[in-house]
Design an enzyme around this catalytic site. Structure first.
Site, PDB file in Angstrom:
ATOM      1  N   HIS A 227      19.704  44.796  39.168  1.00  0.00           N
ATOM      2  CA  HIS A 227      19.834  43.640  38.334  1.00  0.00           C
ATOM      3  C   HIS A 227      19.855  42.793  37.167  1.00  0.00           C
ATOM      4  O   HIS A 227      18.798  41.998  38.021  1.00  0.00           O
ATOM      5  CB  HIS A 227      21.594  43.427  38.764  1.00  0.00           C
ATOM      6  CG  HIS A 227      21.464  42.819  40.671  1.00  0.00           C
ATOM      7  ND1 HIS A 227      21.089  42.802  41.192  1.00  0.00           N
ATOM      8  CD2 HIS A 227      21.393  41.241  40.539  1.00  0.00           C
ATOM      9  CE1 HIS A 227      20.868  42.270  42.796  1.00  0.00           C
ATOM     10  NE2 HIS A 227      21.298  40.782  41.306  1.00  0.00           N
TER      11      HIS A 227
ATOM     12  N   HIS B 287      20.321  39.284  36.061  1.00  0.00           N
ATOM     13  CA  HIS B 287      21.788  38.033  35.541  1.00  0.00           C
ATOM     14  C   HIS B 287      21.918  37.305  34.019  1.00  0.00           C
ATOM     15  O   HIS B 287      20.393  37.259  33.314  1.00  0.00           O
ATOM     16  CB  HIS B 287      21.270  36.893  36.544  1.00  0.00           C
ATOM     17  CG  HIS B 287      21.098  37.028  37.830  1.00  0.00           C
ATOM     18  ND1 HIS B 287      22.611  36.920  38.216  1.00  0.00           N
ATOM     19  CD2 HIS B 287      20.277  37.409  38.808  1.00  0.00           C
ATOM     20  CE1 HIS B 287      21.704  37.255  40.065  1.00  0.00           C
ATOM     21  NE2 HIS B 287      20.897  37.669  40.116  1.00  0.00           N
TER      22      HIS B 287
HETATM   23  P1  5GP Z   1      20.689  38.584  43.315  1.00  0.00           P
HETATM   24  O1  5GP Z   1      20.264  37.843  44.615  1.00  0.00           O
HETATM   25  O2  5GP Z   1      20.757  39.786  44.348  1.00  0.00           O
HETATM   26  O3  5GP Z   1      19.398  38.813  42.171  1.00  0.00           O
HETATM   27  O4  5GP Z   1      21.571  38.121  42.969  1.00  0.00           O
HETATM   28  C1  5GP Z   1      23.184  39.098  42.972  1.00  0.00           C
HETATM   29  C2  5GP Z   1      24.118  38.539  42.937  1.00  0.00           C
HETATM   30  O5  5GP Z   1      25.325  39.455  43.151  1.00  0.00           O
HETATM   31  C3  5GP Z   1      25.079  37.373  43.089  1.00  0.00           C
HETATM   32  O6  5GP Z   1      24.746  36.433  42.210  1.00  0.00           O
HETATM   33  C4  5GP Z   1      25.816  37.294  43.870  1.00  0.00           C
HETATM   34  O7  5GP Z   1      27.241  36.375  43.369  1.00  0.00           O
HETATM   35  C5  5GP Z   1      26.392  38.053  43.097  1.00  0.00           C
HETATM   36  N1  5GP Z   1      27.349  39.393  43.947  1.00  0.00           N
HETATM   37  C6  5GP Z   1      27.090  39.942  45.332  1.00  0.00           C
HETATM   38  N2  5GP Z   1      28.386  40.600  45.533  1.00  0.00           N
HETATM   39  C7  5GP Z   1      28.602  40.544  44.854  1.00  0.00           C
HETATM   40  C8  5GP Z   1      30.266  41.271  44.662  1.00  0.00           C
HETATM   41  O8  5GP Z   1      30.926  42.172  45.515  1.00  0.00           O
HETATM   42  N3  5GP Z   1      30.800  41.050  42.600  1.00  0.00           N
HETATM   43  C9  5GP Z   1      30.154  40.365  42.195  1.00  0.00           C
HETATM   44  N4  5GP Z   1      30.483  40.800  40.781  1.00  0.00           N
HETATM   45  N5  5GP Z   1      29.339  39.790  42.106  1.00  0.00           N
HETATM   46  C10 5GP Z   1      28.751  40.537  43.633  1.00  0.00           C
END
Ligand code: 5GP
Ligand code: ZN
Length: 142
Positions: free
Chosen positions: A104, A106
């Protein structure tokens, strides 16, 4: 179309409509929704609908659909939040801060006075160290 899915993955469940999200955009390959814990309000995630753990598992042919969605959704986020800029970034693997292991990106709206610093920067000991490391990395490209 049959997509690669992982039932234990929250983003797969969101992509399949089995878990709720604040959806912004969806097409055959890609979707975008608001992050539940925004760095700034309007912070969104753009994901491939198919399950790839990180960028290294993803076919490069997905790139066009993802960049198109990032531009499209990014412009809309800036317009809606009146942001003056947008950070687009990605965490790959736990050491880089990845928590959800479904690739993903951001999209974070930015404002001139938001005082957010994403990461501190350092310096090389000298130019020699920098050039040697560049040579090591180029060797690994072969
Ligand atoms: P990572 O640290 O893996 O790059 O970011 C994961 C992101 O996913 C985090 O910013 C977190 O807030 C978001 N996130 C985690 N679980 C969910 C969810 O169930 N729904 C949404 N909309 N965002 C999520
Ligand atoms: Zn997944």
């Amino acid at each position: 179309m049959t997509l690669n899915k992982n039932d234990d993955c929250i983003f797969c469940r969101i992509a399949e409509g089995k878990s709720p999200c604040a959806e912004l955009y969806s097409d055959d390959l890609v979707m975008a929704f608001l992050d539940i814990a925004p760095v700034n309000k309007g912070h969104a995630l753009v994901i491939p609908k198919a399950h790839y753990r990180d960028i290294f598992e993803m076919p490069p042919t997905m790139g066009e659909a993802l960049i198109r969605a990032q531009q499209h959704v990014g412009n809309a986020i800036m317009a809606a939040t009146k942001a003056e800029g947008l950070n687009i970034y990605m965490n790959n693997k736990a050491a880089a801060g990845q928590v959800v292991f479904h690739a993903h990106w951001h999209l974070i709206p930015r404002f001139a006075n938001d005082s957010l610093r994403l990461w501190p920067q350092h310096v090389y000991d000298d130019t020699e160290e920098m050039l040697q490391l560049a040579a090591e990395i180029r060797k690994k490209l072969r």
